[in-house]
Motif scaffolding. Structure first.
Motif, PDB file in Angstrom:
ATOM      1  N   UNK A  83       0.869  -1.168   0.000  1.00 25.75           N
ATOM      2  CA  UNK A  83       0.000   0.000   0.000  1.00 25.75           C
ATOM      3  C   UNK A  83       0.908   1.220   0.000  1.00 25.75           C
ATOM      4  N   UNK A  84       0.813   2.026  -1.043  1.00 27.44           N
ATOM      5  CA  UNK A  84       1.701   3.180  -1.185  1.00 27.44           C
ATOM      6  C   UNK A  84       0.901   4.477  -1.040  1.00 27.44           C
ATOM      7  N   UNK A  85       1.439   5.383  -0.241  1.00 27.63           N
ATOM      8  CA  UNK A  85       0.774   6.654   0.068  1.00 27.63           C
ATOM      9  C   UNK A  85       1.724   7.795  -0.242  1.00 27.63           C
ATOM     10  N   UNK A 105      -6.546  -3.403   9.966  1.00 29.48           N
ATOM     11  CA  UNK A 105      -7.145  -2.212   9.378  1.00 29.48           C
ATOM     12  C   UNK A 105      -8.312  -1.824  10.285  1.00 29.48           C
ATOM     13  N   UNK A 106      -8.199  -0.669  10.929  1.00 33.29           N
ATOM     14  CA  UNK A 106      -9.224  -0.224  11.872  1.00 33.29           C
ATOM     15  C   UNK A 106     -10.088   0.848  11.217  1.00 33.29           C
ATOM     16  N   UNK A 107     -11.401   0.704  11.350  1.00 30.86           N
ATOM     17  CA  UNK A 107     -12.342   1.595  10.675  1.00 30.86           C
ATOM     18  C   UNK A 107     -13.080   2.476  11.680  1.00 30.86           C
ATOM     19  N   UNK A 108     -13.300   3.732  11.294  1.00 28.62           N
ATOM     20  CA  UNK A 108     -14.067   4.673  12.108  1.00 28.62           C
ATOM     21  C   UNK A 108     -15.063   5.405  11.217  1.00 28.62           C
ATOM     22  N   UNK A 124      -2.493  -0.375  10.858  1.00 27.29           N
ATOM     23  CA  UNK A 124      -1.617  -0.699  11.983  1.00 27.29           C
ATOM     24  C   UNK A 124      -0.665  -1.817  11.569  1.00 27.29           C
ATOM     25  N   UNK A 125       0.615  -1.621  11.850  1.00 24.27           N
ATOM     26  CA  UNK A 125       1.627  -2.644  11.587  1.00 24.27           C
ATOM     27  C   UNK A 125       2.292  -3.042  12.893  1.00 24.27           C
ATOM     28  N   UNK A 136      -0.361   4.263   8.639  1.00 23.45           N
ATOM     29  CA  UNK A 136      -1.001   4.996   7.547  1.00 23.45           C
ATOM     30  C   UNK A 136      -2.437   5.311   7.923  1.00 23.45           C
ATOM     31  N   UNK A 137      -2.948   6.440   7.426  1.00 26.94           N
ATOM     32  CA  UNK A 137      -4.327   6.823   7.758  1.00 26.94           C
ATOM     33  C   UNK A 137      -4.975   7.432   6.531  1.00 26.94           C
ATOM     34  N   UNK A 138      -6.113   6.868   6.140  1.00 27.31           N
ATOM     35  CA  UNK A 138      -6.915   7.384   5.036  1.00 27.31           C
ATOM     36  C   UNK A 138      -8.141   8.031   5.662  1.00 27.31           C
ATOM     37  N   UNK A 139      -8.198   9.350   5.651  1.00 27.46           N
ATOM     38  CA  UNK A 139      -9.178  10.106   6.436  1.00 27.46           C
ATOM     39  C   UNK A 139     -10.615   9.815   6.035  1.00 27.46           C
TER      40      UNK A 139
END
Length: 519
Positions: A83-85, A105-108, A124-125, A136-139
């Motif tokens: 996964x590249x950001x 992978x935690x979802x909110x 989370x690694x 990493x965080x994808x808002x």
């Protein structure tokens, strides 16, 4: 293997990032808002008189533009099983996260996500730290995009597993790519519901939580930040005038204020834990909760280091407990200390916990402390207690004599702690029960214990007692489980079990050799 497409975040990201920046800058913004109101007189120059408002407006515009830039310049894609950001305007930041290193992978789903069917994804690694942000965080992305990340991660892990087992990697990729996303995820991660909280449990949790302390500490921090600019003199005059109404009126107002804060903490706790559910998905524990902001946290089973059952006196009175997991390798979700069951009946605890951890023996520890070390539980408190009692009695005589009531309280607390302490050994598992004010029972597997210490003071040696401290990883720190003032023979047995007493091990080895020679 090059990426076919680069993905952008949803435009609501700009709003969320702006509000996040405003939240972080809330103290200086409040100062700017009220600065003009506390000034006396004016200079006649409008740009000087309204300077704080001008700065406030410029700052808000800057934060808004910053949020928009973060949204525009952020993109992610999949390439070479990573996964590249990429983000940033003047300084470009690139982060490559191999899928096989991703633990969860935690979802909110916040109030800005739900109207658009969006989620925030935190990656989370094993190297994530509870003191840092997630890897990493994808808002804000769509749920379909989140499923795509899940699919790419599971597919990459399966390709690697098949490659290790000798299956052709290209053939595996073609098979995985031909399958629908939902089918791949369902095949790899079957889900099983283990535990959920009822409305009755939620209300009891909310009413017995310590949320009121968090609110009051937040007020104290706010006051400390503005200690130099708050009009304390005016406040003191107003309070003095109010007190003249009488003790009864003041008491009623204070009671209502505390009641309001308590109700606020109850509401916050209820909303944050609404719909609390624990599910088991193959090798992961999945926790979902929240009404206004729905969270989904994944806890890999292999990272769990210990299980603790905690009972504060109030909840223990009604037969309730709280189950906490300590996780290694950094913060998982909100913290490395995970509330598995925030509130559960003690007599209904065993079944769901055993289903998640079938190897654990959840029976009560069978070894209780004898009377040999009992007085150590309260004797050390006299070191600070007697000087305090003496000073209070001398300077505030005769009312200071009431401080003598501390003595039976301290002795009673020590006897309570001694009676609660216990140890249990069952094969490769150690169970330790101990009490501060609340009762704690820690279940630890030998392979998860980082270290064990046996402590003895001069007075301990004279009475033949010792203290055992076990340490397990909890995030980037350590969680301690301690049973104090036990018999030294029992402490040495525990130490030998863990492998710390080399002499005892050598003696046992010599004994075994002698027995074989005799045979």
């Amino acid at each position: 293997m090059m990426s076919e497409q680069r993905y952008k975040l949803h435009w609501i990201t700009a709003v969320i990032e702006t509000l996040k920046a405003v939240k972080e800058a809330i103290f200086p913004l409040i100062v700017l808002i009220f600065a003009n109101g506390w000034r006396k007189g004016g200079t006649g120059l409008w740009y000087v008189d309204y300077l704080s408002y001008i700065i406030f407006g410029v700052l808000i515009i800057f934060l808004l533009v910053s949020g928009i830039i973060k949204w525009i310049r952020f993109e992610y894609w999949f390439e070479d099983d990573e996964l590249r950001i990429e983000s940033g305007l003047f300084v470009k930041k690139k982060r490559y996260i191999p899928f096989d290193r991703i633990q969860s992978l935690d979802y909110t789903e916040g109030i800005f996500h739900r109207p658009f069917q969006l989620v925030k994804v935190k990656v989370e690694t094993a190297g994530s730290s509870s003191l840092k942000k997630a890897e990493g965080e994808l808002t804000a992305i769509t749920k379909e995009a989140a499923n795509r990340i899940e699919y790419e991660m599971q597919a990459a892990k399966k390709r690697k597993k098949e490659a290790v087992n000798g299956v052709n990697e290209l053939e595996t990729k073609e098979i995985m790519d031909a399958m629908p996303v939902e089918e791949v995820i369902d095949e790899v991660i079957p889900s099983k519901k283990i535990f959920s909280m009822t409305n009755k449990d939620l209300l009891l949790l909310a009413t017995t939580s310590g949320g009121i302390g968090v609110i009051l500490s937040g007020v104290a921090i706010f006051l400390s930040q503005f200690g130099d600019i708050l009009p304390y003199e005016w406040m003191f005059e107003e309070i003095s005038a109010f007190i003249k109404f009488g003790i009864l009126i003041v008491g009623i107002v204070v009671f209502l204020a505390l009641l309001f804060v308590w109700l606020l903490s109850v509401g916050m706790t209820y909303l944050s834990h609404y719909g609390f559910t624990v599910s088991l998905e193959k090798e992961d524990i999945v926790i979902t909760r929240g009404l206004l902001e729905k969270k989904r946290v994944t806890v890999p089973l292999k990272r769990v280091q210990s299980v603790s059952v905690n009972e504060n006196p109030l909840r223990q009175l009604f037969g309730y407990a709280n189950v906490v997991l300590h996780s290694a390798g950094g913060g998982v979700g909100d913290s490395s200390k995970i509330n598995l069951f925030p509130l559960v009946k003690k007599n209904r605890l065993k079944e769901p916990l055993q289903e998640i951890f079938p190897e654990l023996n959840l029976e009560e520890p069978n070894y209780k402390l004898t009377s040999r070390g009992r007085h150590f539980y309260y004797r050390i408190d006299f070191v600070w207690m007697l000087p305090v009692i003496g000073a209070l009695s001398y300077f505030f005589f005769p009312y200071g004599l009431f401080s003598l009531a501390i003595i039976p309280i301290i002795i009673g607390m020590g006897l309570w702690q001694h009676r609660s302490a216990a140890i249990g050994l069952d094969g490769q598992q150690l169970t330790m029960r101990y009490r501060g004010i609340g009762l704690h029972t820690a279940y630890m597997m030998k392979k998860r214990i980082q270290s064990m210490e046996m402590r003895q003071s001069y007075f301990h040696k004279r009475k033949g007692v010792a203290t055992i401290v076990t340490n397990v990883k909890s995030g980037i720190g350590v969680h301690h489980a301690t049973v104090q003032h036990m018999e030294v023979e029992e402490a040495e047995r525990l130490y030998d079990w863990y492998g710390g007493n080399k002499k005892a091990v050598d003696r046992q080895a010599d004994k075994n050799v002698g027995e074989r020679l005799e045979d």
